[in-house]
Design an enzyme around this catalytic site. Structure first.
Site, PDB file in Angstrom:
ATOM      1  N   HIS A  51      -2.271  -7.134   2.748  1.00 46.65           N
ATOM      2  CA  HIS A  51      -2.291  -7.829   4.231  1.00 46.65           C
ATOM      3  C   HIS A  51      -3.215  -7.171   5.011  1.00 46.65           C
ATOM      4  CE1 HIS A  51       0.116  -4.873   6.756  1.00 46.65           C
ATOM      5  NE2 HIS A  51       0.506  -4.242   5.511  1.00 46.65           N
TER       6      HIS A  51
ATOM      7  N   CYS B 217       2.551   1.802  13.370  1.00 48.04           N
ATOM      8  CA  CYS B 217       4.185   2.511  13.182  1.00 48.04           C
ATOM      9  C   CYS B 217       4.424   3.433  14.265  1.00 48.04           C
ATOM     10  CB  CYS B 217       4.039   3.363  11.778  1.00 48.04           C
ATOM     11  SG  CYS B 217       3.320   2.502  10.624  1.00 48.04           S
TER      12      CYS B 217
ATOM     13  N   GLY C 152       0.743  -1.062  -0.034  1.00 48.40           N
ATOM     14  CA  GLY C 152      -0.036   0.054   0.144  1.00 48.40           C
ATOM     15  C   GLY C 152       1.024   1.256   0.054  1.00 48.40           C
TER      16      GLY C 152
END
Ligand SMILES: *Cc1c(COP(=O)(O)O)cnc(C)c1O
Length: 387
Positions: free
Chosen positions: A206, A330, A74
């Site tokens: 994913h 993240c 992505g």
């Protein structure tokens, strides 16, 4: 491998590969292995698999086959969309204005920051307290020299779904390329690039029970774009590099399943979400949900708790056997509040105590109930100990 008692509630960060997807992928590791760009029969067999996958993706997106580009994730799709269109627009028309939002994933945010260093003027649209973009604000901010507009479809941190079709109509009327990061949205909402009038749309496998390391970018025919990765002629010259055939096959299968099962998955997820939100908000003092209460991803519940250390909360929950997130995967470990929670106007005293819970195939009402009890306990514990 986590022990059997561990419960995963972080499906927005990644999902396991669906067994039906894995089975579809397996022959393409060692039985069908030719390079799809080779002319011989081995190559043709692989090329056929890529072509079929592309056709399947296109069908589910309501696009044409030549409008689907396979990428490595992505993030790469976001990069190609923004860099590729911005560069070409500057080359052709001298356009330098980029319009986006302060609630984008880092794959967009850090890319536009780099483009700003390369001479582009990046403007951030306002968002309301739910993280929603107002289409009228897009209309007001568009300029003749706008190179690209990029608005996230559904937010990964707070779950809010933007009015993409309305924004798309505004950009289309002005003939300005419109990109949306649909990496979260595509797992839970029915995708249709014609309905939404988007020119570019990013996907990552994913997030919908496909493998990690493969993505796709829808690029509407005629969109001004140049390659961000050069080399061979793969992917219509827009994305050089030998195709990752098994992963491309897996992505197409996973997207097919996600789109076919979208309603059924949403009904289950919404029920569990209401159950969790109801229990937490009615039991935990000084708690709020983040993002829109209704216009949000069905499997996504996100909270803030006043005066709570979000990272410590995650650790407490991990010890109790529950894996969730403070927001974006993240950002875990970062001591400052997230850009998204700051952009929706949350005070740091609240924003630092964030919790994101995302459901998936293995979640059920019993799990949600036990999880809610743990959250209540963990917040109580932290408050009692004054952190
Ligand atoms: C996960 C995610 C990405 C990045 O996708 P990868 O395939 O992990 O690179 C981008 N945007 C959003 C909204 C995401 O949730």
């Amino acid at each position: 491998m986590p022990s059997a008692e561990k419960i995963y509630l972080d499906y927005a960060a990644s999902t396991p590969v669906d067994d039906r997807v894995l089975q579809a992928m397996l022959p393409y590791f060692s039985q069908v292995y030719g390079n799809p760009s080779s002319v011989h029969a081995f190559g043709q067999q692989s090329e056929l698999a890529v072509d079929r996958s592309r056709a399947s993706m296109a069908q589910r997106l309501n696009a044409s086959e030549d409008e689907v580009i396979f990428t490595s994730c992505g993030t790469e799709s976001d990069n190609l969309a923004l860099r590729g269109v911005a560069w070409m627009q500057r080359k052709r028309h001298g356009s330098r204005h980029i319009l986006t939002t302060p609630v984008e994933h880092h794959a967009v945010l850090h890319t536009v920051q780099l483009l700003a260093e390369q001479g582009f003027e990046v403007e951030f649209l306002p968002v309301d307290r739910f993280g929603l973009v107002e289409p009228g604000d897009v209309e007001a901010a568009l300029r003749p020299d706008t190179a690209i507009v990029s608005v996230i479809y559904a937010n990964n941190e707070i779950g809010t779904i933007n009015p993409i079709a309305e924004i798309g109509a505004i950009c289309r009327a002005m003939n300005i390329p419109f990109h949306t990061d649909a990496v979260q949205a595509a797992s839970h909402l029915q995708m249709d690039v014609v309905r939404d009038q988007v020119d570019l749309l990013s996907l990552g496998a994913h997030k919908f029970y496909g493998p990690k390391g493969v993505g796709a970018l829808y690029i509407r025919r005629g969109t001004p774009i140049e390659a961000a990765q050069t080399g061979g002629k793969q992917e219509f010259g827009l994305r050089a590099g030998t195709h990752n055939v098994p992963y491309i096959v897996g992505m197409a299968k996973a997207f097919e399943l996600a789109q076919e099962e979208v309603d059924q998955r949403a009904i289950n997820n919404c029920r569990m979400r209401e159950q969790l939100v109801g229990k937490i908000l009615s039991t935990v003092p000084a708690s709020q949900i983040t993002g829109h209460p209704e216009i949000r991803l069905p499997n996504h519940a996100s909270f803030v708790f006043e005066g709570i250390d979000g990272n410590q909360l995650l650790m407490q929950l991990d010890v109790a056997g529950f894996a969730c997130s403070s927001g974006s995967a993240c950002k875990t470990g970062s001591p400052s509040p997230s850009e998204v929670l700051t952009a929706i106007g949350l005070d740091p005293e609240w924003a630092l105590g964030s919790l994101r819970v995302t459901f998936g195939h293995d979640t059920n009402r019993d799990v949600v109930d036990r999880f809610a009890d743990q959250v209540i306990l963990a917040v109580e514990q932290q408050r009692r100990m004054g952190r």
